[in-house]
Scaffold this motif. Sequence first.
Motif, PDB file in Angstrom:
ATOM      1  N   ARG A 265       0.842  -1.203   0.000  1.00  0.00           N
ATOM      2  CA  ARG A 265       0.000   0.000   0.000  1.00  0.00           C
ATOM      3  C   ARG A 265       0.872   1.245   0.000  1.00  0.00           C
ATOM      4  O   ARG A 265       2.075   1.167   0.221  1.00  0.00           O
ATOM      5  CB  ARG A 265      -0.958   0.007   1.193  1.00  0.00           C
TER       6      ARG A 265
ATOM      7  N   ASP B 110       2.621   4.642   1.298  1.00  0.00           N
ATOM      8  CA  ASP B 110       2.944   5.219   2.595  1.00  0.00           C
ATOM      9  C   ASP B 110       2.955   6.743   2.508  1.00  0.00           C
ATOM     10  O   ASP B 110       3.289   7.434   3.456  1.00  0.00           O
ATOM     11  CB  ASP B 110       4.189   4.608   3.244  1.00  0.00           C
TER      12      ASP B 110
ATOM     13  N   TYR C  12      22.287 -16.692  -3.914  1.00  0.00           N
ATOM     14  CA  TYR C  12      22.530 -17.900  -3.114  1.00  0.00           C
ATOM     15  C   TYR C  12      22.681 -19.113  -3.997  1.00  0.00           C
ATOM     16  O   TYR C  12      21.937 -19.276  -4.978  1.00  0.00           O
ATOM     17  CB  TYR C  12      21.363 -18.175  -2.165  1.00  0.00           C
TER      18      TYR C  12
ATOM     19  N   THR D 184      14.013  -7.432   5.174  1.00  0.00           N
ATOM     20  CA  THR D 184      13.185  -6.646   6.092  1.00  0.00           C
ATOM     21  C   THR D 184      13.290  -5.154   5.774  1.00  0.00           C
ATOM     22  O   THR D 184      13.501  -4.322   6.640  1.00  0.00           O
ATOM     23  CB  THR D 184      13.589  -6.922   7.558  1.00  0.00           C
ATOM     24  N   GLY D 185      13.162  -4.837   4.474  1.00  0.00           N
ATOM     25  CA  GLY D 185      13.010  -3.437   4.067  1.00  0.00           C
ATOM     26  C   GLY D 185      11.533  -3.085   4.127  1.00  0.00           C
ATOM     27  O   GLY D 185      10.730  -3.811   4.736  1.00  0.00           O
ATOM     28  N   ALA D 186      11.137  -1.994   3.463  1.00  0.00           N
ATOM     29  CA  ALA D 186       9.736  -1.549   3.507  1.00  0.00           C
ATOM     30  C   ALA D 186       8.802  -2.644   3.015  1.00  0.00           C
ATOM     31  O   ALA D 186       7.692  -2.828   3.527  1.00  0.00           O
ATOM     32  CB  ALA D 186       9.571  -0.288   2.661  1.00  0.00           C
ATOM     33  N   THR D 187       9.266  -3.410   2.012  1.00  0.00           N
ATOM     34  CA  THR D 187       8.417  -4.461   1.456  1.00  0.00           C
ATOM     35  C   THR D 187       8.289  -5.624   2.434  1.00  0.00           C
ATOM     36  O   THR D 187       7.174  -6.054   2.759  1.00  0.00           O
ATOM     37  CB  THR D 187       9.017  -4.979   0.125  1.00  0.00           C
TER      38      THR D 187
ATOM     39  N   GLN E 219       6.032  -4.861   5.304  1.00  0.00           N
ATOM     40  CA  GLN E 219       4.594  -4.900   4.974  1.00  0.00           C
ATOM     41  C   GLN E 219       4.097  -6.343   4.865  1.00  0.00           C
ATOM     42  O   GLN E 219       3.053  -6.688   5.403  1.00  0.00           O
ATOM     43  CB  GLN E 219       4.316  -4.162   3.654  1.00  0.00           C
TER      44      GLN E 219
ATOM     45  N   ARG F 240      18.800  -9.763   7.735  1.00  0.00           N
ATOM     46  CA  ARG F 240      20.229  -9.481   7.772  1.00  0.00           C
ATOM     47  C   ARG F 240      20.448  -8.227   8.615  1.00  0.00           C
ATOM     48  O   ARG F 240      20.893  -8.318   9.738  1.00  0.00           O
ATOM     49  CB  ARG F 240      20.768  -9.318   6.347  1.00  0.00           C
ATOM     50  N   ARG F 241      20.051  -7.049   8.103  1.00  0.00           N
ATOM     51  CA  ARG F 241      20.163  -5.835   8.928  1.00  0.00           C
ATOM     52  C   ARG F 241      18.754  -5.343   9.225  1.00  0.00           C
ATOM     53  O   ARG F 241      17.965  -5.150   8.296  1.00  0.00           O
ATOM     54  CB  ARG F 241      20.933  -4.740   8.176  1.00  0.00           C
TER      55      ARG F 241
ATOM     56  N   ARG G  79      15.888   4.805   3.888  1.00  0.00           N
ATOM     57  CA  ARG G  79      14.468   5.005   3.574  1.00  0.00           C
ATOM     58  C   ARG G  79      13.632   4.339   4.685  1.00  0.00           C
ATOM     59  O   ARG G  79      13.790   3.161   4.966  1.00  0.00           O
ATOM     60  CB  ARG G  79      14.210   4.370   2.226  1.00  0.00           C
TER      61      ARG G  79
ATOM     62  N   ALA H 118      11.968 -10.621  -0.392  1.00  0.00           N
ATOM     63  CA  ALA H 118      11.693  -9.171  -0.333  1.00  0.00           C
ATOM     64  C   ALA H 118      13.050  -8.474  -0.337  1.00  0.00           C
ATOM     65  O   ALA H 118      13.384  -7.716   0.570  1.00  0.00           O
ATOM     66  CB  ALA H 118      10.901  -8.842   0.925  1.00  0.00           C
TER      67      ALA H 118
ATOM     68  N   GLY I  74      14.630  -6.406  -2.471  1.00  0.00           N
ATOM     69  CA  GLY I  74      14.936  -5.095  -3.012  1.00  0.00           C
ATOM     70  C   GLY I  74      15.150  -5.016  -4.517  1.00  0.00           C
ATOM     71  O   GLY I  74      14.821  -5.944  -5.270  1.00  0.00           O
TER      72      GLY I  74
ATOM     73  N   TRP J  69      19.179   1.706  -0.662  1.00  0.00           N
ATOM     74  CA  TRP J  69      19.104   1.932  -2.116  1.00  0.00           C
ATOM     75  C   TRP J  69      19.256   3.410  -2.477  1.00  0.00           C
ATOM     76  O   TRP J  69      19.633   3.734  -3.598  1.00  0.00           O
ATOM     77  CB  TRP J  69      17.835   1.319  -2.695  1.00  0.00           C
TER      78      TRP J  69
ATOM     79  N   TYR K  70      23.273   1.160  -2.709  1.00  0.00           N
ATOM     80  CA  TYR K  70      23.734  -0.112  -2.144  1.00  0.00           C
ATOM     81  C   TYR K  70      22.750  -1.222  -2.478  1.00  0.00           C
ATOM     82  O   TYR K  70      21.547  -1.066  -2.320  1.00  0.00           O
ATOM     83  CB  TYR K  70      23.893   0.036  -0.629  1.00  0.00           C
TER      84      TYR K  70
ATOM     85  N   ASN L 179      23.147  -7.597  -3.931  1.00  0.00           N
ATOM     86  CA  ASN L 179      22.858  -8.594  -4.965  1.00  0.00           C
ATOM     87  C   ASN L 179      23.283  -8.154  -6.360  1.00  0.00           C
ATOM     88  O   ASN L 179      23.135  -8.887  -7.324  1.00  0.00           O
ATOM     89  CB  ASN L 179      21.363  -8.925  -4.966  1.00  0.00           C
TER      90      ASN L 179
END
Length: 538
Positions: free
Chosen positions: A54, A56, A151, A184-187, A190, A207-208, A328, A377, A379, A492, A496, A499
């Motif tokens: 959705r 933000d 991977y 575990t970014g914004a996506t 969510q 990871r972070r 972000r 997720a 990126g 991003w 950065y 991948n």
Amino acid sequence: MTETQHHEVVVIGAGVSGIYQIKRLIDLGIDAMLFEADEDLGGTWYRNRYPGARFDSESYTYGYSFSQEVLDEWHWKERFSPQPENLRYLNFVADKFHLRRHMRFNARVDAMVWDEIARLWHLTLQSGETVTARFVISCIGVLSIPTLPRYEGIDDFEGDAFHTYWWPKEPVPLAGRRVGVVGTGATGIQVIAEIADKVGELTVFQRRPNWSTPLNNAPISEAEMAAIRARYDEIFANCAESPGGFEHVPDRRGFWSLTPEERVAFWDELYERPGFAILQSNFVEIFADEAANREFSEYIAGRIRERVKDPEVAEKLIPKDHGFGTQRLPLETNYFEAYNRDNVHLVDVTETPIERITRTGIQTTDAHYELDLIVFATGFNAITGAFDHMEIRGTGGRVLGEKWRDGPSTWLGVLTHGFPNLLMVAGPQSVSGSTNFPRAIEGGVNWVTGLLEHALEHGYTRIEADKQAEQEWVEEVIRAHERILLRRSQGWFTGYNSNVEGHEAGKVRYQAYFGTAPKYAAKLEAEATAGYPQVDFR
Ligand code: NAP
């Protein structure tokens, strides 16, 4: 062999920017055609169908401002509207203005080669079809090239697995299934919050961690929508004046002029406010002064500790490598509470790295996790990725990807020297990636259209940015970047992405302009008013 088609202008991409760009060109009576790689329009909102996707940005600041009819007719049903509704909105706009007839779908542009003699771009589509255009306007998005981890064994997995960008149109069964989410970014945030109570077991491979604060979504009633409609002029004027292109305005009372107790009282109030208020209505010092940033980050860490029952899990969810707002900011709804559920497990892959994907799950250095579905997720190759995806050859056969190997170089994010007649909406080093996207691209589309009209009126057939002017803009982009704490973070915004080769940590790509939306808009306006002195017209 089919005959080569010709258009005065070709627009690439039918997302939020392309839809408005083609409308402007058609309204001016310019011979223009839009090519879209996907089978339908919508861009980001066509693709990202994952659960929980959705806005933000407040919905009513995300919609287009250009049409009174659209503003009068459209009812945003939630303060932060979900993906299906956003896609309906873009279709509503495109259909209202009969734009589909100027769009071709399943028409991916693979290559563009500049012909200096004819002053034309030669485009080759994936189908092999060729098209020529005097001008090309790229509306290819800033987050349109998803990236998967590198991977071992990623193709061996026998369950379902996909990047969130490619979440299928058909419903994906979740009930009773063992699901792994990587990222575990914004996506990721969510998705995790949305599916935690719908799946059998959910294992999050983090990871972070990212800082994240409540979205504070709510429905918008008919009466509230009527009040919003009455205020649209004011809303868009507020957005135009604010640094981030939102209605939120920074607090300039001075971080250090208030007592710590006063600061906390203010933050308690901000934590309850919708959307990016916590970022953009906060004290300006937080983003440039390390001590201020540390204090606020500690406040948010306290909030996470309050919300997550297991103290060990809470600590894992608190970023230690960067301060609040220096990447972000993802916004969330019940994200931290998801980790209080018995069926949700957090795996810290910094401690126990993923070794490989197996036929039945994910193997870390510590354990094997049996899974039915893996959600990546992970990126995007942000901002320049979509340009790298095409072979773009400018003057002397130079490839754009080569010119931008160590990071992009543009004039105002709109033109890049050596690639005449390529105009970019939401280009690198504009404010499109760093501020409220639709507000930025409406300005971008209008400005690009103005530049094009100027060229057509004067009979110019070649537009190119002055090399020196481009260098000066890049220096301005770097200066703005260096002024804020974000300069040291890995996200991003700074190019950065572990991948993508060459986009690893420690190497900043100056991809976005952080000098505020009003400053950027003023610069564009001044250039246009002065008759584009930094553009070489021929
Ligand atoms: P992202 O912010 O780049 O996050 C990617 C995540 O995947 C990070 O947690 C990253 O960890 C992790 N990751 C990547 N490669 C990995 C690997 N090989 N192994 C383990 N973990 C890996 O991407 P995103 O979440 O898709 O968000 C991108 C942007 O899209 C957002 O910042 C936002 O601008 C936009 N967006 C907007 C909304 C909205 O609400 N409107 C929603 C979603 C996204 P590291 O940090 O350690 O690399």
